[in-house]
Write a protein that holds these residues in place. Structure first.
Motif, short mmCIF file in Angstrom:
data_model
loop_
_atom_site.label_atom_id
_atom_site.label_comp_id
_atom_site.label_asym_id
_atom_site.label_seq_id
_atom_site.Cartn_x
_atom_site.Cartn_y
_atom_site.Cartn_z
N SER A 4 4.68 9.52 -12.59
CA SER A 4 5.87 8.94 -13.22
C SER A 4 6.96 8.67 -12.18
CB SER A 4 6.37 9.91 -14.30
OG SER A 4 7.50 9.38 -14.94
N SER A 5 7.17 9.61 -11.27
CA SER A 5 8.24 9.40 -10.30
C SER A 5 7.84 8.34 -9.26
CB SER A 5 8.69 10.72 -9.67
OG SER A 5 7.83 11.09 -8.65
N GLN A 6 6.55 8.24 -8.95
CA GLN A 6 6.12 7.16 -8.04
C GLN A 6 6.29 5.79 -8.71
OE1 GLN A 6 2.34 7.84 -6.10
NE2 GLN A 6 3.16 9.56 -4.96
N ASP A 35 0.82 -1.21 0.00
CA ASP A 35 0.00 0.00 0.00
C ASP A 35 0.85 1.26 0.00
OD1 ASP A 35 0.93 -0.20 2.54
OD2 ASP A 35 -1.03 -0.25 3.51
N ILE A 36 2.15 1.11 -0.22
CA ILE A 36 3.02 2.28 -0.39
C ILE A 36 3.89 2.06 -1.63
CG2 ILE A 36 3.10 3.10 2.01
CD1 ILE A 36 5.73 1.51 2.31
N TRP A 37 4.35 3.20 -2.20
CA TRP A 37 5.10 3.14 -3.46
C TRP A 37 6.58 2.81 -3.25
CZ3 TRP A 37 2.67 3.72 -8.26
CH2 TRP A 37 1.31 4.04 -8.19
N LEU A 62 -1.80 -4.82 -7.70
CA LEU A 62 -1.62 -4.21 -6.38
C LEU A 62 -2.93 -3.50 -6.00
CD1 LEU A 62 1.19 -3.67 -8.28
CD2 LEU A 62 2.04 -3.32 -5.97
N PRO A 63 -3.89 -4.26 -5.45
CA PRO A 63 -5.23 -3.72 -5.23
C PRO A 63 -5.27 -2.59 -4.21
CG PRO A 63 -5.03 -5.91 -4.23
CD PRO A 63 -3.79 -5.68 -5.04
N ARG A 64 -4.24 -2.52 -3.35
CA ARG A 64 -4.27 -1.50 -2.30
C ARG A 64 -3.30 -0.36 -2.55
NH1 ARG A 64 -3.33 -5.34 2.73
NH2 ARG A 64 -2.88 -3.34 3.70
N LEU A 65 -2.67 -0.36 -3.70
CA LEU A 65 -1.73 0.73 -3.99
C LEU A 65 -2.43 1.79 -4.83
CD1 LEU A 65 1.16 1.71 -3.60
CD2 LEU A 65 1.71 0.70 -5.81
N GLU A 66 -2.74 2.90 -4.20
CA GLU A 66 -3.53 3.94 -4.83
C GLU A 66 -2.64 5.10 -5.28
OE1 GLU A 66 -6.19 5.88 -2.11
OE2 GLU A 66 -7.34 6.79 -3.75
N PHE A 67 -2.90 5.60 -6.48
CA PHE A 67 -2.31 6.89 -6.86
C PHE A 67 -3.29 7.96 -6.42
CE2 PHE A 67 -1.67 10.44 -9.91
CZ PHE A 67 -0.45 10.84 -9.43
N ALA A 68 -2.94 8.66 -5.35
CA ALA A 68 -3.87 9.63 -4.74
C ALA A 68 -3.69 11.00 -5.38
CB ALA A 68 -3.62 9.70 -3.24
N LEU A 69 -4.79 11.58 -5.81
CA LEU A 69 -4.74 12.94 -6.36
C LEU A 69 -4.74 13.94 -5.21
CD1 LEU A 69 -7.07 12.99 -9.48
CD2 LEU A 69 -4.77 12.07 -9.19
N ASP A 127 -11.57 -6.99 -13.83
CA ASP A 127 -11.95 -5.63 -13.45
C ASP A 127 -10.93 -5.09 -12.46
OD1 ASP A 127 -14.17 -5.84 -15.01
OD2 ASP A 127 -15.63 -5.71 -13.38
N PHE A 128 -10.24 -4.02 -12.86
CA PHE A 128 -9.29 -3.40 -11.94
C PHE A 128 -10.00 -2.28 -11.20
CE2 PHE A 128 -6.72 -5.19 -15.39
CZ PHE A 128 -5.81 -5.93 -14.67
N PRO A 129 -10.17 -2.43 -9.89
CA PRO A 129 -10.99 -1.46 -9.17
C PRO A 129 -10.28 -0.11 -8.96
CG PRO A 129 -10.13 -3.10 -7.65
CD PRO A 129 -9.69 -3.51 -9.03
N VAL A 130 -11.07 0.87 -8.61
CA VAL A 130 -10.53 2.18 -8.25
C VAL A 130 -9.56 2.01 -7.09
CG1 VAL A 130 -11.14 4.43 -7.29
CG2 VAL A 130 -12.62 3.35 -9.01
N GLY A 131 -8.45 2.74 -7.16
CA GLY A 131 -7.47 2.67 -6.08
C GLY A 131 -6.48 1.55 -6.26
N SER A 132 -6.57 0.82 -7.38
CA SER A 132 -5.61 -0.26 -7.63
C SER A 132 -4.58 0.18 -8.67
CB SER A 132 -6.31 -1.54 -8.09
OG SER A 132 -6.84 -1.40 -9.39
N THR A 133 -3.46 -0.54 -8.64
CA THR A 133 -2.37 -0.32 -9.60
C THR A 133 -2.01 -1.69 -10.16
OG1 THR A 133 -1.56 1.65 -8.46
CG2 THR A 133 0.07 0.42 -9.75
N TRP A 134 -1.62 -1.76 -11.44
CA TRP A 134 -1.18 -3.03 -12.01
C TRP A 134 -0.05 -2.80 -12.99
CZ3 TRP A 134 -5.68 -0.52 -12.90
CH2 TRP A 134 -6.14 -0.34 -14.21
N ILE A 135 0.80 -3.81 -13.10
CA ILE A 135 2.02 -3.73 -13.93
C ILE A 135 2.01 -4.91 -14.89
CG2 ILE A 135 4.55 -3.58 -13.91
CD1 ILE A 135 4.39 -2.85 -10.93
N VAL A 136 2.32 -4.65 -16.15
CA VAL A 136 2.21 -5.72 -17.15
C VAL A 136 3.20 -5.49 -18.30
CG1 VAL A 136 0.33 -4.44 -18.30
CG2 VAL A 136 0.52 -6.89 -18.67
N PHE A 137 3.71 -6.57 -18.85
CA PHE A 137 4.44 -6.50 -20.12
C PHE A 137 3.37 -6.53 -21.22
CE2 PHE A 137 8.39 -8.30 -18.04
CZ PHE A 137 9.21 -7.22 -18.36
#
Ligand SMILES: [Fe+2]
Length: 294
Positions: free
Chosen positions: A95-97, A12-14, A38-45, A238-248
């Motif tokens: 980008s920096s996160q 839940d942290i970057w 990463l369902p709990r890793l949010e990019f917070a505005l 379905d990728f929910p709000v507040g989630s992050t995902w990484i993919v090739f």
């Protein structure tokens, strides 16, 4: 979600502190064609950034608002200079996160990565009209007509920042090698001098390698095959709000079905920086064709 396509990480942290074993496991999952979820890793505005959650900021010409390469000039947005500077700052923070996260999660990649672009996607994906080649609601692996990678991997980080709780809905398809085995026999060979001509006409920014030619052929033929789109093995995620995902995204067959407001970072990774280079689309296609492709 319990699909085997996802490797779920409860961060839940970057800038998490991870063991070498956890880093290796994440790297292996990614290279095996799974999505790091990463369902709990949010990019917070920030409070003043909430107002950017409107399609009105798009200039209507392109589907995404972009910062590209080293130039980092904001493209695809409209608005006053002060507003656009704040929007750019939001995108640079994302980008920096992402860079921080990759340093923590996938540190072996760091010396082999190049930043390609950062994008903010404020438009609804569902119902968008486009030619089949540009229709990202069809399963595809990413390949770039004007930007040949020469074999380098396309590593993408996404974050769903929708303010109305709306998921980003994807379809994810079969393993790359299975798709390639189906479509490679139908791929058109590049004609002699084609790469040189495309470069001379400035269709491409660099010479298109045999690899890039084949990746574009696969991209186009997969998208054009309506039967494959319907019947090929696939799963909805379905990728929910507040989630992050990484993919090739050059390896994982994906289609964006619906959703609005996503951040996306694209990095290019040299194949030599991988733990298992033999899993790269470059090496898979070289084994299948028996040729050096880049
Ligand atoms: Fe894509």
């Amino acid at each position: 979600m319990s699909t085997s396509l996802l490797e779920e990480l409860k961060l839940d942290i970057w800038n998490p502190a991870l063991t070498a074993a956890a880093q290796a496991a994440a790297t292996d999952a990614l290279e095996a064609g799974r999505i790091l979820y990463l369902p709990r890793l949010e990019f917070a505005l920030l409070p003043h950034e909430q107002r950017f959650l409107s399609a009105e900021w798009s200039d209507g010409q392109t589907k995404n608002i972009n910062l590209r390469g080293g130039e980092r000039k904001l493209r695809g947005a409209r608005g006053g200079a002060d507003d656009l500077a704040l929007m750019q700052a939001m995108m640079e923070r994302f980008s920096s996160q992402c860079a921080t996260l990759i340093g923590a999660l996938l540190p072996r990649y760091v010396p082999h990565l190049t930043l390609a672009s950062t994008s903010f996607r404020p438009c609804e994906v569902a119902g968008r009209k486009s030619s089949y080649r540009k229709d990202d609601a069809r399963l595809h692996t990413d390949a770039f007509p004007s930007n040949p990678t020469g074999g380098a991997r396309v590593l993408r980080v996404f974050a769903n920042i929708n303010p109305q709780g709306k998921p980003r809905a994807w379809r994810v398809g079969e393993p790359f090698a299975d798709m390639a085995a189906r479509f490679l026999p139908r791929a058109r060979r590049a004609w002699p001098g084609e790469a040189r001509l495309l470069r001379a006409l400035r269709v491409t920014k660099r010479s298109r390698s045999a690899y890039d030619h084949l990746m574009l052929q696969l991209h186009d033929r997969v998208k054009a095959d309506a039967g494959y789109q319907r019947q090929a093995p696939q799963e909805r995620i379905d990728f929910p709000v507040g989630s992050t995902w990484i993919v090739f995204s050059d390896q994982v067959l994906h289609a964006a079905m619906s959703g609005q407001f996503v951040m996306e970072e694209t990095l290019m990774l040299a194949v030599s920086g991988m733990r298992a280079p033999e899993t790269s689309p470059l090496r898979v296609l070289e084994r299948m064709t028996g040729q050096r492709l880049a």
